[in-house]
Design an enzyme around this catalytic site. Structure first.
Site, PDB file in Angstrom:
ATOM      1  N   GLN A 123       0.827  -1.211   0.000  1.00  0.00           N
ATOM      2  CA  GLN A 123       0.000   0.000   0.000  1.00  0.00           C
ATOM      3  C   GLN A 123       0.866   1.269   0.000  1.00  0.00           C
ATOM      4  OE1 GLN A 123      -3.721   0.242   2.282  1.00  0.00           O
ATOM      5  NE2 GLN A 123      -2.901   2.062   3.291  1.00  0.00           N
TER       6      GLN A 123
ATOM      7  N   GLY B 118       6.609  -4.879   3.882  1.00  0.00           N
ATOM      8  CA  GLY B 118       7.241  -5.992   4.602  1.00  0.00           C
ATOM      9  C   GLY B 118       7.204  -7.276   3.785  1.00  0.00           C
TER      10      GLY B 118
ATOM     11  N   GLU C  94      -0.237   1.503  10.943  1.00  0.00           N
ATOM     12  CA  GLU C  94      -1.662   1.414  11.307  1.00  0.00           C
ATOM     13  C   GLU C  94      -2.185   2.779  11.777  1.00  0.00           C
ATOM     14  OE1 GLU C  94      -3.678  -0.960  10.667  1.00  0.00           O
ATOM     15  OE2 GLU C  94      -2.033  -2.184   9.886  1.00  0.00           O
TER      16      GLU C  94
ATOM     17  N   SER D 148       0.191   8.066   5.114  1.00  0.00           N
ATOM     18  CA  SER D 148      -1.103   8.232   5.768  1.00  0.00           C
ATOM     19  C   SER D 148      -2.225   8.583   4.787  1.00  0.00           C
ATOM     20  CB  SER D 148      -1.016   9.340   6.826  1.00  0.00           C
ATOM     21  OG  SER D 148      -0.208   8.910   7.888  1.00  0.00           O
TER      22      SER D 148
ATOM     23  N   GLN E 283      13.834   6.339  41.326  1.00  0.00           N
ATOM     24  CA  GLN E 283      13.758   5.108  40.525  1.00  0.00           C
ATOM     25  C   GLN E 283      12.329   4.538  40.577  1.00  0.00           C
ATOM     26  OE1 GLN E 283      16.328   4.407  38.804  1.00  0.00           O
ATOM     27  NE2 GLN E 283      16.391   2.221  38.298  1.00  0.00           N
TER      28      GLN E 283
ATOM     29  N   GLY F  28      24.161   2.766  32.692  1.00  0.00           N
ATOM     30  CA  GLY F  28      25.021   2.446  31.563  1.00  0.00           C
ATOM     31  C   GLY F  28      24.678   1.119  30.905  1.00  0.00           C
TER      32      GLY F  28
ATOM     33  N   THR G 117       3.990   4.663  14.086  1.00  0.00           N
ATOM     34  CA  THR G 117       3.756   5.186  12.739  1.00  0.00           C
ATOM     35  C   THR G 117       2.763   4.333  11.945  1.00  0.00           C
ATOM     36  OG1 THR G 117       6.053   5.927  12.784  1.00  0.00           O
ATOM     37  CG2 THR G 117       4.948   5.999  10.659  1.00  0.00           C
TER      38      THR G 117
ATOM     39  N   ASP H 233      -0.569   6.937  11.666  1.00  0.00           N
ATOM     40  CA  ASP H 233       0.412   7.746  12.376  1.00  0.00           C
ATOM     41  C   ASP H 233      -0.221   8.305  13.655  1.00  0.00           C
ATOM     42  OD1 ASP H 233       2.943   9.688  12.294  1.00  0.00           O
ATOM     43  OD2 ASP H 233       1.165  10.876  12.784  1.00  0.00           O
TER      44      ASP H 233
END
Lengths: 695, 695
Positions: free
Chosen positions: B151, B191, B443, B158, B349, B420, B441, B445
């Site tokens: 597509q 894909g 399905e 979009s 944390q 780290g 992005t 944006d």
């Protein structure tokens, strides 16, 4: 480079064409781009820039076209070649520090020799005696030995005092014994150690006569100069693949009772006496802080160009990329055809991107201010006056934290603003982001650092509150004291804005940021001193305080730069350019307003909570942010052009100066080596590759 | 796997040991971990989980130990092997859809066959006629042909309506001619297309008799089934390296007047009549929306496990990692030695990590609610009743946007919270983050999607405002109508909280979120309708509205799940477990409160601006967030254990169940292939490698 796919040569992108769009954008600028570039670089540096770029761009060893296709093995080999070539160029051209900095910037190659130049040599210079320099610095400068700086361990990073590696003085042989008692004592993350370095400066717990003297630096030869194999008792390896920095061999290292001569303890400031093992302590502990401040100010300067690079790609591509037709305001080509709207015309895209341009300019003026302050401190400290140290150490810690976090977020914001193509390596964002990321952790973890800043600010707050009159004379010169005193005088200050435009008032802006930081500070000190809250329970507030303080510094430095007037004597090349050009001053003022008001709006909760703003003022503020986006729109492409980030550095199909986005995307894709294989996809056949194809 | 470095075998980490620390953490849980796991999975799925995990873990083809060391070429070859093995297992074990989903989750391998299973086959099922299914679906299910879904184009993502590829009906030969008129028409990002697929579903602008009918799907064979080379007139290639997904061959494709039979237009709903070329239009356009809603609800379910996976690594490692001694509250070993404080004990944390655990549980209850709503819609729509569609489409769009952005940020927050080591690939965060990123992005944006949500909400607002009485009966069932009506009745509602604990009141919480979204909505509608602002100028507000609405849905679904009581009949396995266990209900209530109040606190500006909260209440709110962190602390490790993310999926040295963090880090590092080479670092010698070493 080989193309594995033949792209039909007659095809071109659909109209409008990228180069035409950028030309249009450039024609709409209200200022002279070259003038702004000069403001940023200065004449001398601009000459240096072009001289070095010319060499780097034309050297075949530095050709980057292949780089996105390399796995770690090939990338590392290629980087070693580049490092070697760079050394040859340094020697041939006798580059000075500034010239080398430009070369490293253009090469954009964190590599195995980085720590040698950036840490090993400077530490030898700063902490070595004359004899030690003779023995190690001269061969290091000639690249006969390559050094690294081995501080972090597998189990210890930020808490340097907790390092486990020991260095015990053995009076019998006049040696130190370096030892790793635990697995967690292994040195870790050490740049250039994994495969490259022959020598290391090892931070180890100094022990003598059964006493502990804390971490000290020792020079240890770690590899044989002929075979390049680790010396006996030393285990070394590369720590493996990382998010980025994969061209650097970050390494690990374990010592098993390794002996080095007493001579190898870096002894400019402190030493162990021969035979007696007596510890001779340093004259004062302020020396290290000076270097730390300098490194952090360089990181802030780095943020400026990082933001500039990210914004350049995203803004140029957004001017070319078109998406949907804006029904309220459809765009037409010259021939009358309606085309989709450039994404740069959408408010949301402007809101995502323009503040990043403004951030870069904000960092420019703050890094200038930091450098000036550092120079002043160095002058004073050579006379034994360290009075500026606490302040600039606190501010530089907080600024490092605030701005590097901002840079990481902004690179990623710019990348996502490029839509799907931002995810392609060809965008120029992927390696760039991955390599930049460690800035949030190294040279002080960004969360840990804010504690240093806030601790100093709270101390100052208590001091000033106790005796306000004593500090009254420092209003206007010391920013911290200024906002604390103003707050003490007028804790219920209110914003007077009644229109969106009022928010452009620089006095309003400064007051807003002063009130907010002082409010946060007053509250936190109250909670600790009166409500007896523990430091640990206050860590979230502490982080807020540091950020609010440093945002204020960025705001203040930007506004101050704009507030000079032509009557004043200005000993500053950039400010002279700025104040001799009405058009430049106008566009910089828009950017300053956007930086200030966007920053305010993002954290509007704190301005509302401190009751400086009312709910309806918050809405006016937001309206003014949108007004500023419109104001900046025609200058957007020229503002990033002025940063002068060369295509060679961008390595981006999306951000290139000429706007040939789509042509480049498909050309680079055709070179993907995977396109050179033909697969066997049959699930019942375990042979996966049919053949290697060639065009 | 080869170790290239011999690590001294007698070394172990310094005390305390990771496994002991996790045991202690597990002993402090206030609830039964197995019970919570059962709540999340249900009995049937838990059986399925173990059955599939057992097969995947023990298959040598799926061994992941090498994966972090592979460049794209090797990774791709390895993935093809895995894909083939998976197909064999599917066939051997006759896995159903759910079983396959578990296998794909454990394998964590976005690969070249992904689009075949996820897009090609479902589209054939949804849009193909019976004859088309016979011809294409059967060989596809047997993997005799491999398909992709083409597509997106180089110049269009979009805006599907703007696609450039054409498919023109040729009545003379009863064919379509597929053509790419421009370079930007090239299919892109597809894909499985680059190297793998033999067939593609191509979205192209349908043209017949000189008329345009917009984008439609066509089946095109693109490669020869024997030679696997592209068919004449078709140019195909892989688009090159990306941030992640490098084991997938996202491809590009250009057509030069390629003919396909008329039969190949997917014709279940619309077709072109033979010879006349007449367009027969679909019965209604609501079918596609149903599938989109389903895919988006699956993405939200995916967010839940994504957050769980990230939190598992960060929480376990934070319990083991120690940094600095907290002077107010120093930690001691059993033998009395003072040791550094576990980073999980630091408020900062906890503040960074615990809300992410809470988010995961919030997504659990919302994805359940979405599935229930989707099932209800499917039942109704089969009777021709589409009344739910607009609402669930709007909410699912916004939820996809909100939760995937949240997931990306939370993975990265967890990674950075590991200091780290989070930067090392061995953390398990790097590939994980990189592969997850495109969710923001694809399905839809995430920015574009929020416009769909806000447009619907504004429409509803206008409708309800015009005639409030008409909608009064829907209070309590339709969330949007509920908050609009409440706001219209009481636009100046205030929060009644006077203590931090008051903020745990679920009615207060719901009111806060209802008031805030309705306030934003009322304001935006006023600006558009009365102040005549353009849609474009409102895009930032539009994004806010969608987020506020969807946050409200998450809050409401979480609270609703907790508000059942044991007197009620509950037809839901999870809720039964929850309401039959006091200890589970207690810990879930803490998490719900944390989710709600932390979400509120992050956007406190909007709650202050809507004047629901006062400045001093904002401080109380924050205090309550900190109180909740303390409440959750003893359960932290057990809460992530309950997610049951297997080590095989985590692929993390930091997050493994047994706590052997440092042993694993150094073991994996010793296997880095770079450790198998010895360098020549002499800048005057261009040979970079001395030799390949073997241990």
């Amino acid at each position: 480079m080989t193309s594995y796919v033949k792209i039909p040569s007659h095809l071109r992108p659909s109209d409008p064409q990228g180069p035409d769009l950028l030309t249009q954008e450039r024609e709409s600028a209200s200022f002279d781009v070259k003038e702004l570039t000069l403001l940023l670089y200065g004449i001398k540096d601009l000459e240096r820039y072009h001289k070095i770029l010319n060499i780097i761009e034309n050297d075949p060893v530095f050709d980057k076209t292949n780089i996105y296709f390399m796995g770690r093995d090939k990338l590392f080999e290629y980087t070693i070649k580049k490092e070697k070539r760079l050394v040859q160029l340094i020697k041939e051209n006798k580059w000075n520090v500034e010239e080398l900095q430009y070369a490293e910037w253009f090469l954009d190659m964190p590599g195995p020799f980085g720590a040698h130049r950036g840490m090993f040599i400077p530490t030898l210079i700063g902490h070595g005696t004359e004899e030690q320099k003779k023995k190690f610095l001269i061969p290091a400068k000639n690249y006969q030995i390559i050094g690294c700086y081995a501080q972090t361990e597998l189990g210890h990073g930020s808490n340097v005092q907790g390092l486990e590696t020991t260095s015990t003085y053995i009076p019998e042989t006049d040696e130190f014994e370096i030892h790793s008692p635990f697995l967690t004592s292994s040195k870790w993350w050490i740049g250039g150690l994994g495969r490259t370095a022959t020598h290391a400066i090892v931070m180890a717990q100094l022990k003598s006569n059964g006493k502990d003297y804390g971490p000290h630096p020792f020079i240890v030869q770690i590899r044989d100069l002929e075979t390049h194999l680790p010396l006996p008792g030393i285990t070394i390896g590369d720590i493996g693949p990382k998010f980025g920095f994969n061209a650097t061999d970050n390494g690990f290292m374990l010592f098993e009772h390794v002996r080095i001569p007493r001579f190898n303890m870096l002894s400019k400031y402190c030493q162990i006496e021969k035979a007696t093992g007596k510890y001779i302590s340093p004259p004062n502990d302020k020396i290290n802080y000076g270097i730390m401040v300098l490194i952090r100010s360089l990181i802030v300067t780095g943020v400026r160009v990082t933001l500039a690079r990210a914004a350049t790609i995203a803004i140029r591509y957004s001017a070319i990329r078109r998406q949907f037709i804006d029904k309220d305001e459809p765009k037409k080509l010259k021939d009358g055809r309606i085309v989709e709207t450039s994404v740069l015309d959408y408010t949301m895209q402007q809101y995502r991107l323009f503040p990043i341009i403004a951030q870069s300019y904000a960092c420019f003026f703050t890094s200038k201010a930091m450098n000036n302050l550092y120079t002043k401190y160095m002058e004073q400290s050579s006379d034994g006056n360290y009075s500026l140290l606490a302040d600039i150490h606190a501010s530089s810690s907080g600024l490092k934290s605030l701005t590097t976090t901002m840079a990481v977020e902004s690179i990623e914001d710019c990348r996502r603003a490029c839509g799907g193509h931002g995810y392609s390596s060809f965008s120029g964002f992927v390696k760039f982001y991955q390599d930049y990321l460690p800035n949030t952790t190294w040279e002080g973890d960004n969360y840990v650092l804010t504690q240093q800043t806030a601790r100093y600010l709270m101390k100052t707050f208590r001091k000033v509150t106790k005796n306000p009159k004593k500090y009254a004379s420092q209003i206007g010169t010391n920013p911290t004291i200024t906002y604390i005193l103003q707050y003490l005088n007028e804790p219920n200050q209110k914003c007077m804005a009644t229109t969106p435009l009022n928010f452009n008032n620089q006095e309003f802006q400064l007051k807003a940021f002063r009130h907010r930081i002082a409010y946060l500070l007053a509250n936190a000190v109250d909670q600790i001193d009166n409500q007896k809250k523990s430091w640990n329970s206050m860590l979230v507030e502490i982080n807020r305080i540091s950020h609010a303080h440093c945002q204020y510094l960025l705001v203040q430095n930007f506004i101050t730069a704009l507030q000079y007037n032509s009557q004043q004597q200005i000993n500053d090349e950039s400010l002279n350019i700025l104040h001799n050009s009405t058009s430049l001053k106008k566009v910089m003022t828009s950017l300053c307003n956007l930086f200030v008001l966007h920053t305010m709006e993002k954290d509007v909760g704190e301005f509302l909570e401190s009751e400086y703003l009312t709910s309806s003022q918050a809405r006016l503020l937001r309206t003014q942010v949108y007004n500023l986006l419109k104001e900046i729109r025609p200058n957007a492409v020229s503002l990033v052009d002025a940063f002068l980030i060369p295509d060679a550095l961008l390595s981006s199909a999306l951000g290139r100066y000429d706007g040939k986005v789509y042509e480049t995307m498909i050309d680079w894709a055709s070179k993907e080596p995977l396109n050179g294989i033909i697969l066997n996809i049959d699930p019942n056949n375990n042979n996966t590759i049919l053949e290697k194809a060639k065009l």
